[in-house]
Design a protein around this motif. Structure first.
Motif, PDB file in Angstrom:
ATOM      1  N   ASP A 125       0.830  -1.202   0.000  1.00  0.00           N
ATOM      2  CA  ASP A 125       0.000   0.000   0.000  1.00  0.00           C
ATOM      3  C   ASP A 125       0.868   1.257   0.000  1.00  0.00           C
ATOM      4  O   ASP A 125       0.371   2.364   0.213  1.00  0.00           O
ATOM      5  CB  ASP A 125      -0.914   0.016   1.235  1.00  0.00           C
ATOM      6  N   ASP A 126       2.163   1.074  -0.249  1.00  0.00           N
ATOM      7  CA  ASP A 126       3.071   2.213  -0.202  1.00  0.00           C
ATOM      8  C   ASP A 126       2.769   3.190  -1.335  1.00  0.00           C
ATOM      9  O   ASP A 126       2.509   2.781  -2.464  1.00  0.00           O
ATOM     10  CB  ASP A 126       4.521   1.744  -0.328  1.00  0.00           C
ATOM     11  N   PRO A 127       2.824   4.476  -1.055  1.00  0.00           N
ATOM     12  CA  PRO A 127       2.579   5.484  -2.099  1.00  0.00           C
ATOM     13  C   PRO A 127       3.786   5.657  -3.006  1.00  0.00           C
ATOM     14  O   PRO A 127       4.842   5.050  -2.784  1.00  0.00           O
ATOM     15  CB  PRO A 127       2.304   6.745  -1.289  1.00  0.00           C
ATOM     16  N   ILE A 150      -3.031   4.882  -5.621  1.00  0.00           N
ATOM     17  CA  ILE A 150      -1.968   4.562  -6.564  1.00  0.00           C
ATOM     18  C   ILE A 150      -0.761   4.030  -5.804  1.00  0.00           C
ATOM     19  O   ILE A 150      -0.198   4.730  -4.954  1.00  0.00           O
ATOM     20  CB  ILE A 150      -1.550   5.807  -7.383  1.00  0.00           C
ATOM     21  N   THR A 151      -0.378   2.798  -6.083  1.00  0.00           N
ATOM     22  CA  THR A 151       0.791   2.206  -5.427  1.00  0.00           C
ATOM     23  C   THR A 151       1.833   1.717  -6.427  1.00  0.00           C
ATOM     24  O   THR A 151       2.903   1.293  -6.019  1.00  0.00           O
ATOM     25  CB  THR A 151       0.372   1.015  -4.537  1.00  0.00           C
ATOM     26  N   ALA A 152       1.515   1.765  -7.728  1.00  0.00           N
ATOM     27  CA  ALA A 152       2.444   1.314  -8.762  1.00  0.00           C
ATOM     28  C   ALA A 152       2.305   2.204  -9.990  1.00  0.00           C
ATOM     29  O   ALA A 152       1.218   2.707 -10.288  1.00  0.00           O
ATOM     30  CB  ALA A 152       2.177  -0.144  -9.140  1.00  0.00           C
ATOM     31  N   LEU A 153       3.398   2.397 -10.686  1.00  0.00           N
ATOM     32  CA  LEU A 153       3.380   3.242 -11.876  1.00  0.00           C
ATOM     33  C   LEU A 153       2.431   2.699 -12.934  1.00  0.00           C
ATOM     34  O   LEU A 153       1.760   3.459 -13.628  1.00  0.00           O
ATOM     35  CB  LEU A 153       4.799   3.347 -12.452  1.00  0.00           C
ATOM     36  N   VAL A 154       2.368   1.371 -13.057  1.00  0.00           N
ATOM     37  CA  VAL A 154       1.498   0.782 -14.074  1.00  0.00           C
ATOM     38  C   VAL A 154       0.032   1.104 -13.791  1.00  0.00           C
ATOM     39  O   VAL A 154      -0.769   1.289 -14.712  1.00  0.00           O
ATOM     40  CB  VAL A 154       1.739  -0.744 -14.184  1.00  0.00           C
ATOM     41  N   ASP A 155      -0.323   1.219 -12.499  1.00  0.00           N
ATOM     42  CA  ASP A 155      -1.705   1.564 -12.151  1.00  0.00           C
ATOM     43  C   ASP A 155      -2.017   3.012 -12.528  1.00  0.00           C
ATOM     44  O   ASP A 155      -3.128   3.326 -12.976  1.00  0.00           O
ATOM     45  CB  ASP A 155      -1.949   1.349 -10.663  1.00  0.00           C
TER      46      ASP A 155
END
Length: 348
Positions: free
Chosen positions: A277-279, A309-314
């Motif tokens: 869940d890290d930003p 948002i926790t990943a660039l792909v998301d």
């Protein structure tokens, strides 16, 4: 081709390499799960192949002169000619074909070979390397276009699928392999989420379709992991992403993506695929619009338009629903305070 290999090699630290399928290294009855969703089919595997295969083509061309040395380092062609090949699928009756960007980006004098063995010169090429999707056109009408699945939400893990394409050699065009959907929403080092399948995808299959048991295109095959002890781990660009890219290429000849105008970094957990869940952390403010909104280097991004948002792909997936110039609300931590800012989206 070159970009795809670099990206996947960085992802697979165990020594595996990604292959897309341009002729060298860079590449059923409905399941119980599908039945539970209300999607059933009485068609057999041979019926599905007979339905879709006439719309699947082989693509072959000369390797562009600036890439010949690199291409030769990866083995070149079996027959001694400096040729590369891949696959494609007809999406318009007037000769428009979708394939992978890495199939055509480093080719010259590209030819399309249909299932019945007719060859046509490619007249137009529009490519989007970021998504690995390209559009090409041959000057022929009367083709049978494929049908894409209406929503990727209808695609289920365990659902039976068929990959059709041109593995290894152009003489093997319209080969079919059978498998299942192994996983959904895979990052796999790509800009957008991918579908994972165990249907065999060999070099040359790139750009060909992955088909469900209703004869619908689930996605476009793009790459696989290849190494000792790794078997049948292929990846497909989902139909929703394909249609998003194709729509923009048809409208404007290029993909204009919305962006927050920020350089962002994932946490270690997100990078290695651990549940997190890290930003995201802002590493750079790239646009005047983001600077005007008060975003600073070192700020932490939690959500965009209410989406965590926790990943660039998301974030990339979310940005597909926006256009440059629109305004979004972002929730951030800045200077120890949780703040909400309004950012006008720019173009990448």
């Amino acid at each position: 081709m070159r970009k795809r290999r670099t990206k996947v090699a960085c992802l697979l630290l165990s020594g595996a390499i990604g292959i897309g399928g341009v002729g060298f290294l860079p590449q059923a009855e409905a399941s119980a799960a599908a039945k539970s969703s209300g999607t059933t089919s009485s068609k057999t595997v041979p019926q599905i192949i007979a339905q879709v295969s006439p719309s699947v083509v082989g693509i072959i061309g000369e390797v562009s002169s600036e890439y010949v040395d690199e291409w030769s380092d990866y083995g070149g062609s079996e027959d001694g000619y400096e040729l590369a090949h891949g696959s494609g699928v007809i999406i318009r009756s007037n000769g428009w074909i979708v394939t992978n960007a890495h199939v055509v980006d480093e080719m010259e004098n590209i030819q399309v070979v249909t299932s019945e063995g007719k060859s046509y010169k490619v007249r137009e090429v529009y490519s989007d390397p970021v998504s690995d999707i390209a559009l090409i056109r041959i000057n022929v009408t009367g083709f049978k276009p494929v049908k894409f699945v209406s929503s990727n939400e209808k695609t289920l893990v365990g659902e039976q699928v068929i990959a059709i394409g041109t593995p290894v050699s152009l003489s093997l065009r319209n080969s079919a392999t059978l498998g299942i959907i192994s996983g959904l929403n895979r990052a796999a080092g790509a800009e957008y989420r991918l579908i994972q399948t165990d249907a065999t995808i060999n070099p040359g299959n790139s750009g060909g379709p992955l088909v469900n048991m209703r004869g619908e295109i689930v996605g476009i095959n793009s790459m696989k992991f290849a190494a000792v002890d790794i078997d049948n781990t292929g990846f497909t660009i989902p139909a929703g992403t394909v249609q998003y890219i194709v729509d923009q290429l048809f409208k404007q000849g290029e993909v204009i993506r919305a962006s927050l105008g920020l350089g962002l970094e994932e946490s270690f957990s997100a990078t290695v695929g651990l549940p997190s869940d890290d930003p995201l952390t802002v590493t750079e403010v790239l646009s005047d619009e983001a600077a005007a909104a008060g975003v600073k280097e070192g700020d932490v991004l939690y959500s965009v338009a209410g989406h965590r948002i926790t990943a660039l792909v998301d974030l990339n997936e979310l940005m597909k629903t926006y256009s440059p110039g629109q305004t979004v609300r972002v929730l951030m931590q800045s200077g120890g305070d949780i703040v909400e800012r309004k950012v006008v989206l720019t173009s990448e």
